[in-house]
Design a protein around this motif. Structure first.
Motif, short mmCIF file in Angstrom:
data_model
loop_
_atom_site.label_atom_id
_atom_site.label_comp_id
_atom_site.label_asym_id
_atom_site.label_seq_id
_atom_site.Cartn_x
_atom_site.Cartn_y
_atom_site.Cartn_z
N ASN A 40 0.95 -1.20 -0.05
CA ASN A 40 -0.05 -0.03 -0.01
C ASN A 40 0.99 1.29 -0.11
OD1 ASN A 40 -2.32 -1.28 2.21
ND2 ASN A 40 -2.30 -1.81 0.03
N LEU A 66 2.34 1.51 -7.40
CA LEU A 66 1.53 1.87 -6.51
C LEU A 66 0.71 3.01 -6.74
CD1 LEU A 66 3.32 1.21 -3.12
CD2 LEU A 66 1.69 -0.41 -4.43
N PHE A 75 -4.17 4.81 2.23
CA PHE A 75 -3.62 3.29 1.90
C PHE A 75 -4.19 2.85 0.51
CE2 PHE A 75 -3.62 3.49 6.41
CZ PHE A 75 -1.82 3.75 6.58
N SER A 76 -5.20 3.35 0.13
CA SER A 76 -5.72 2.68 -1.13
C SER A 76 -5.41 3.51 -2.40
CB SER A 76 -7.30 3.00 -1.20
OG SER A 76 -7.91 2.17 -0.25
N GLY A 103 0.42 -4.19 4.24
CA GLY A 103 -0.73 -3.96 3.32
C GLY A 103 -1.29 -4.98 2.75
N ASP A 106 -3.59 -3.69 -3.16
CA ASP A 106 -4.67 -2.88 -3.67
C ASP A 106 -6.04 -3.07 -2.83
OD1 ASP A 106 -3.36 -2.47 -6.16
OD2 ASP A 106 -3.92 -4.34 -7.03
N VAL A 107 -5.93 -3.21 -1.66
CA VAL A 107 -6.71 -3.29 -0.61
C VAL A 107 -7.99 -4.33 -1.24
CG1 VAL A 107 -8.20 -1.92 1.05
CG2 VAL A 107 -6.34 -0.99 -0.19
N THR A 128 -3.49 -2.55 6.75
CA THR A 128 -3.29 -1.31 7.45
C THR A 128 -4.64 -0.73 8.10
OG1 THR A 128 -3.84 -0.42 5.04
CG2 THR A 128 -1.50 -0.52 5.70
N SER A 129 -5.79 -1.42 7.89
CA SER A 129 -7.26 -1.23 8.57
C SER A 129 -7.24 -2.05 9.80
CB SER A 129 -8.04 -1.28 7.35
OG SER A 129 -8.22 -2.69 7.19
N GLU A 349 -1.35 7.25 9.90
CA GLU A 349 -0.21 6.57 9.15
C GLU A 349 0.96 6.15 9.98
OE1 GLU A 349 2.81 7.08 5.67
OE2 GLU A 349 0.69 7.58 5.11
#
Length: 379
Positions: A40, A66, A75-76, A103, A106-107, A128-129, A349
């Motif tokens: 990410n 990215l 993060f997206s 990450g 690509d989430v 990351t979430s 972050e």
């Protein structure tokens, strides 16, 4: 940022032998290095902080692969970003060289599934979430994959900003924010009325993970009487006056002035806040959701908002996101809508990076990781 990108690209140019790539024992306690692909987008200082905190980590990345980062904790990245077929192949090859991923690629659950299945050396993925467990659940991974790879989330990082959104929601309901806004828009000085004091109110917190604990701390400090759900019969916490089991909710919810949902989205929690539960609420109660939209039956919530069982709702998450334009929630004056943004904060972050670095140290030293995803219920 360009200097950082150049340095990281150099890490990718043949510095690792075929023997090393095939070595699947590199994540045993005492290993010297951990190959981490950053999946990410992050800011340059985040890369630097990880290396400062844990020098045994080798960060691998190519920023051209990215999406551009638009703001802190993005993060997206830019949703308009697209890779060429050649770039996609490069990105997947990079993911397939990792011991660990920072990450979810690509989430995206499908991209995560591909990465896990294609890379037998992969042992750890850090989302990351806070809700990364749901993506793990949707990745379609086999039991052997779920056993081989440890998945962790950033749960707890978002507790403070989300608890502030909860305070905003409960205060808005108690002080009748919709009425105040309507009077202001009409330029009308009305008769005075009694407002409610949240220090005299009872609140029910559904879900007592990192977010629920942060919410309890904030609301207890404001004088609210806090009831929270727990699976443990002997649960205790200094900010909670009473713990109840989920099976007891219909018995206690009628005493509550406010209800806060901080539950993850799982098969067990889907639709928990529905017609049966909402039929028992105290008329005019405030409802706040900072958990997951799937926990709430939105049609039942809308009905409760229309007939006054729920006097005010502050919603950060929804069954379908983005919230469809035709949803009646948009036009309800007693609803505050936040586009799943209440958790974002300028230091998010940095907090995610600190958590990742701490877990990297734990992994390298052979200690248990924190925030490990439950691969049965995926939270």
């Amino acid at each position: 940022m360009e200097a950082c990108a150049t340095a990281l690209r150099r890490e990718l140019t043949g510095a690792f032998s075929d023997d090393e790539k095939l070595n699947e024992e590199r994540l045993l306690p005492g290993q010297k290095r951990l190959r981490v692909v950053v999946a990410n987008p992050l800011h340059e200082e985040s890369y630097q902080r990880i290396i400062e905190r844990e020098p045994r980590v080798t960060l691998l990345n190519d920023l051209s692969l990215l999406p551009p980062i638009r703001h802190r904790a993005d993060f997206s990245g830019d949703p308009e970003f697209r890779r060429t077929p050649e770039q996609q192949a490069e990105f997947e090859a990079l993911l397939d060289s990792a011991d660990a991923l920072l990450g979810i690629p690509d989430v995206d659950a499908a991209a995560l599934g591909r990465a896990v299945r294609s890379n037998p050396r992969l042992r750890w993925v850090h989302a990351t979430s806070a809700g990364g467990g749901q993506q793990v659940g949707r990745a379609g991974l086999s039991p052997s994959h779920l056993e081989r790879v440890t998945f962790t989330t950033s749960a707890g990082v978002h507790g403070s900003p989300l608890s502030e959104f909860v305070v905003l929601g409960i205060l808005s309901g108690a002080k009748d924010l919709p009425r105040l806004l309507q009077l202001k828009s009409q330029r009308r000085w009305s008769e005075r009325w009694m407002s409610r004091q949240i220090s005299r109110q009872k609140v029910l917190i559904l879900g007592f993970g990192g977010i629920g604990r942060a919410v309890a701390r904030s609301l207890s400090a404001l004088g609210m009487s806090v009831t929270a759900t727990s699976r443990r019969a002997d649960a205790e916490h200094p900010d909670v006056d009473r713990f109840v089991n989920v099976d007891e909710l219909t018995d206690v919810i009628g005493d509550m002035d406010a209800i806060v949902c901080a539950l993850p989205g799982t098969d067990l929690t889907k639709g928990l806040v529905g017609e049966r539960l909402l039929a028992r609420v105290k008329p005019g109660a405030t409802f706040v959701n900072v958990g997951r939209g799937t926990v709430v039956d939105e049609s039942a919530l809308i009905a409760a908002l229309e007939d006054g069982r729920i006097g005010f709702a502050a919603l950060d998450v929804f069954e379908v996101e983005p919230l469809p334009a035709e949803s009646s929630l948009w036009t309800m004056p007693n609803v505050l809508i936040s586009p799943h943004t209440a958790a974002l904060a300028v230091d998010e972050e940095a907090a995610v990076v600190e958590l990742f670095a701490d877990n990297a140290t734990r992994l390298l030293d052979g200690h248990p990781l924190v925030n490990v995803v439950d691969t049965v219920e995926f939270y």
